[in-house]
Design a protein around this motif. Sequence first.
Motif, mmCIF file in Angstrom:
data_model
loop_
_atom_site.group_PDB
_atom_site.id
_atom_site.type_symbol
_atom_site.label_atom_id
_atom_site.label_comp_id
_atom_site.label_asym_id
_atom_site.label_seq_id
_atom_site.Cartn_x
_atom_site.Cartn_y
_atom_site.Cartn_z
ATOM 1 N N ALA A 174 6.025 2.534 -40.676
ATOM 2 C CA ALA A 174 5.086 1.493 -41.152
ATOM 3 C C ALA A 174 4.485 1.092 -40.218
ATOM 4 C CB ALA A 174 6.042 0.930 -41.901
ATOM 5 N N PHE A 175 5.184 0.399 -39.015
ATOM 6 C CA PHE A 175 4.340 -0.484 -37.378
ATOM 7 C C PHE A 175 3.349 1.066 -37.026
ATOM 8 C CE2 PHE A 175 6.899 -3.661 -38.831
ATOM 9 C CZ PHE A 175 6.149 -4.842 -38.701
ATOM 10 N N GLY A 176 4.308 1.531 -37.213
ATOM 11 C CA GLY A 176 3.364 3.333 -35.520
ATOM 12 C C GLY A 176 2.398 3.332 -36.969
ATOM 13 N N VAL A 177 1.819 3.856 -38.253
ATOM 14 C CA VAL A 177 1.390 3.692 -38.606
ATOM 15 C C VAL A 177 0.170 2.778 -38.689
ATOM 16 C CG1 VAL A 177 0.162 5.045 -41.406
ATOM 17 C CG2 VAL A 177 2.528 5.697 -40.325
ATOM 18 N N ALA A 178 0.681 1.570 -39.425
ATOM 19 C CA ALA A 178 -0.202 0.732 -39.506
ATOM 20 C C ALA A 178 -1.440 0.337 -38.225
ATOM 21 C CB ALA A 178 0.669 -0.911 -39.813
ATOM 22 N N PHE A 179 -1.173 0.572 -37.002
ATOM 23 C CA PHE A 179 -1.248 0.407 -35.362
ATOM 24 C C PHE A 179 -2.342 1.596 -35.936
ATOM 25 C CE2 PHE A 179 0.024 -2.800 -32.384
ATOM 26 C CZ PHE A 179 0.749 -3.373 -33.947
ATOM 27 N N GLU A 180 -2.529 2.356 -36.568
ATOM 28 C CA GLU A 180 -3.873 3.433 -36.345
ATOM 29 C C GLU A 180 -4.409 3.461 -37.418
ATOM 30 O OE1 GLU A 180 -3.304 6.610 -34.868
ATOM 31 O OE2 GLU A 180 -0.914 6.154 -34.201
ATOM 32 N N ILE A 181 -4.734 2.306 -38.223
ATOM 33 C CA ILE A 181 -6.172 1.354 -38.466
ATOM 34 C C ILE A 181 -7.657 1.617 -37.589
ATOM 35 C CG2 ILE A 181 -7.259 -0.621 -39.653
ATOM 36 C CD1 ILE A 181 -4.263 -0.817 -40.302
ATOM 37 N N PRO A 182 -7.172 1.001 -36.527
ATOM 38 C CA PRO A 182 -8.654 1.196 -36.190
ATOM 39 C C PRO A 182 -9.186 2.660 -35.792
ATOM 40 C CG PRO A 182 -7.550 -0.388 -34.565
ATOM 41 C CD PRO A 182 -5.880 0.106 -35.154
ATOM 42 N N SER A 226 4.268 -10.434 -44.175
ATOM 43 C CA SER A 226 3.595 -11.191 -43.459
ATOM 44 C C SER A 226 3.383 -10.192 -42.120
ATOM 45 C CB SER A 226 3.707 -12.484 -42.755
ATOM 46 O OG SER A 226 3.597 -12.917 -44.300
ATOM 47 N N LEU A 227 4.227 -10.101 -41.255
ATOM 48 C CA LEU A 227 4.959 -9.319 -39.673
ATOM 49 C C LEU A 227 3.809 -7.877 -40.100
ATOM 50 C CD1 LEU A 227 7.758 -10.337 -38.680
ATOM 51 C CD2 LEU A 227 5.655 -11.416 -37.803
ATOM 52 N N LEU A 228 3.468 -7.549 -41.232
ATOM 53 C CA LEU A 228 3.085 -6.503 -40.611
ATOM 54 C C LEU A 228 1.736 -6.335 -41.459
ATOM 55 C CD1 LEU A 228 2.806 -3.504 -40.706
ATOM 56 C CD2 LEU A 228 4.355 -3.084 -43.241
ATOM 57 N N ALA A 229 1.800 -7.962 -42.214
ATOM 58 C CA ALA A 229 -0.395 -7.554 -43.342
ATOM 59 C C ALA A 229 -0.961 -7.955 -42.208
ATOM 60 C CB ALA A 229 0.064 -8.073 -44.226
ATOM 61 N N VAL A 230 -0.167 -9.379 -41.134
ATOM 62 C CA VAL A 230 -1.135 -9.636 -40.299
ATOM 63 C C VAL A 230 -1.818 -8.399 -39.144
ATOM 64 C CG1 VAL A 230 -2.068 -11.784 -38.923
ATOM 65 C CG2 VAL A 230 -0.677 -12.038 -40.951
ATOM 66 N N PRO A 231 -0.738 -8.294 -38.871
ATOM 67 C CA PRO A 231 -1.437 -6.774 -37.375
ATOM 68 C C PRO A 231 -3.013 -5.903 -37.986
ATOM 69 C CG PRO A 231 0.663 -7.408 -37.070
ATOM 70 C CD PRO A 231 0.922 -8.135 -38.701
ATOM 71 N N MET A 232 -1.966 -5.624 -39.672
ATOM 72 C CA MET A 232 -2.950 -4.979 -40.084
ATOM 73 C C MET A 232 -4.574 -5.302 -39.914
ATOM 74 S SD MET A 232 -0.694 -3.007 -43.008
ATOM 75 C CE MET A 232 -1.966 -1.791 -43.729
ATOM 76 N N TYR A 233 -4.636 -6.598 -40.359
ATOM 77 C CA TYR A 233 -6.139 -7.044 -40.811
ATOM 78 C C TYR A 233 -6.441 -6.892 -39.896
ATOM 79 C CZ TYR A 233 -9.680 -10.308 -41.657
ATOM 80 O OH TYR A 233 -10.727 -10.669 -41.354
ATOM 81 N N LEU A 234 -5.602 -7.364 -38.816
ATOM 82 C CA LEU A 234 -6.688 -7.710 -36.559
ATOM 83 C C LEU A 234 -7.052 -6.503 -36.790
ATOM 84 C CD1 LEU A 234 -4.454 -10.209 -35.851
ATOM 85 C CD2 LEU A 234 -6.666 -10.665 -37.077
ATOM 86 N N LEU A 235 -5.823 -5.660 -36.655
ATOM 87 C CA LEU A 235 -6.398 -4.187 -36.635
ATOM 88 C C LEU A 235 -7.903 -3.453 -37.035
ATOM 89 C CD1 LEU A 235 -3.200 -2.587 -35.899
ATOM 90 C CD2 LEU A 235 -4.429 -2.959 -34.091
ATOM 91 N N TYR A 236 -7.649 -4.053 -38.246
ATOM 92 C CA TYR A 236 -8.997 -3.429 -38.965
ATOM 93 C C TYR A 236 -10.569 -3.832 -38.485
ATOM 94 C CZ TYR A 236 -12.279 -3.894 -42.706
ATOM 95 O OH TYR A 236 -14.189 -3.764 -43.501
ATOM 96 N N GLU A 237 -9.981 -5.155 -38.103
ATOM 97 C CA GLU A 237 -11.161 -5.184 -37.160
ATOM 98 C C GLU A 237 -11.665 -5.256 -36.025
ATOM 99 O OE1 GLU A 237 -12.689 -8.337 -37.833
ATOM 100 O OE2 GLU A 237 -11.538 -9.121 -40.065
ATOM 101 N N VAL A 238 -10.614 -4.540 -35.123
ATOM 102 C CA VAL A 238 -10.830 -4.001 -33.754
ATOM 103 C C VAL A 238 -11.454 -2.640 -34.526
ATOM 104 C CG1 VAL A 238 -9.566 -2.637 -31.998
ATOM 105 C CG2 VAL A 238 -8.726 -4.626 -32.972
ATOM 106 N N GLY A 239 -10.687 -2.121 -35.327
ATOM 107 C CA GLY A 239 -11.553 -1.221 -35.788
ATOM 108 C C GLY A 239 -13.003 -1.179 -35.713
ATOM 109 N N LEU A 240 -13.800 -2.537 -37.252
ATOM 110 C CA LEU A 240 -14.188 -2.928 -36.854
ATOM 111 C C LEU A 240 -15.901 -2.868 -35.933
ATOM 112 C CD1 LEU A 240 -14.379 -5.110 -40.079
ATOM 113 C CD2 LEU A 240 -14.929 -2.272 -40.224
ATOM 114 N N LEU A 241 -14.884 -3.448 -35.219
ATOM 115 C CA LEU A 241 -15.764 -3.736 -33.444
ATOM 116 C C LEU A 241 -15.963 -2.059 -33.224
ATOM 117 C CD1 LEU A 241 -16.901 -5.205 -30.932
ATOM 118 C CD2 LEU A 241 -14.505 -5.227 -30.712
#
Length: 258
Positions: A174-182, A226-241
């Motif tokens: 789950a966390f490995g895939v979530a970190f692919e969001i950017p 929350s430990l999965l959702a919060v990093p996912m959102y932060l990584l989403y912002e990295v992708g936008l950057l």
Amino acid sequence: MSTSGNSQPPHNDQGQAPLIEHLIELRSRLMKAVVVILVIFLGLYAFANDIYSFVAEPLMALLPEGSQMIATEVASPFMAPFKLTLVVAVFIAIPFVLHQAWAFVAPGLYDNEKALAIPILVSSVALFYAGAAFAYYVVFPLLFEFFTQTGPENVAVMTDINQYLNFVLKLFFAFGVAFEIPIATFLLILSGATTVESLSKKRPYIILGCFVVGMLLTPPDVISQSLLAVPMYLLYEVGLLFGRLVRKPKITEEEQTD
């Protein structure tokens, strides 16, 4: 009539030849990937119990002194380390597997696509590893501390080794895939499927979606979600950057031509 009839079969054979060659090459590269995974697995199998002990350490460190895990199934003492070692072998072989996939599709790509694909592949592997490391070193200690301290005092925590393995592998994935969001966000913007402005306006829905995904992929408690959702959102912002950085030069070139 006979001449045209005789010329048709060679035409079909020529059309089928490239397909057969591609299938043979695909089989060859799949076999290479499988062989590498098996070789790594055989090299690691002697340390299967040590690998399992390493993965179990975040939980064992929080259990009372003298506590231990249990095996409720006859084959669990063998199957759990075996399964984990095989997963670790695949995990280690990911760069080679992706290299084989890249070598298969690279001849059909343009030069600019090749120049972009290599950094994306490398970043994808690095982010997946980073997600698994984040789960092990950050999420597991917090999560297991919460689980072990919230139960009744007269209940002894004795986790089954197979159930524990399934639990942590699910979180690793789950966390490995979530970190692919950017990477996913970057590719959506780069391909023109969406824009930075459009994605920025959808932040409330993205936040909600992150918590929904966290609810589906993690145990039913607020902390792990929350430990999965919060990093996912932060990584989403990295992708936008990164999306802003890649789109800006293109806009500048279009303005210059106008």
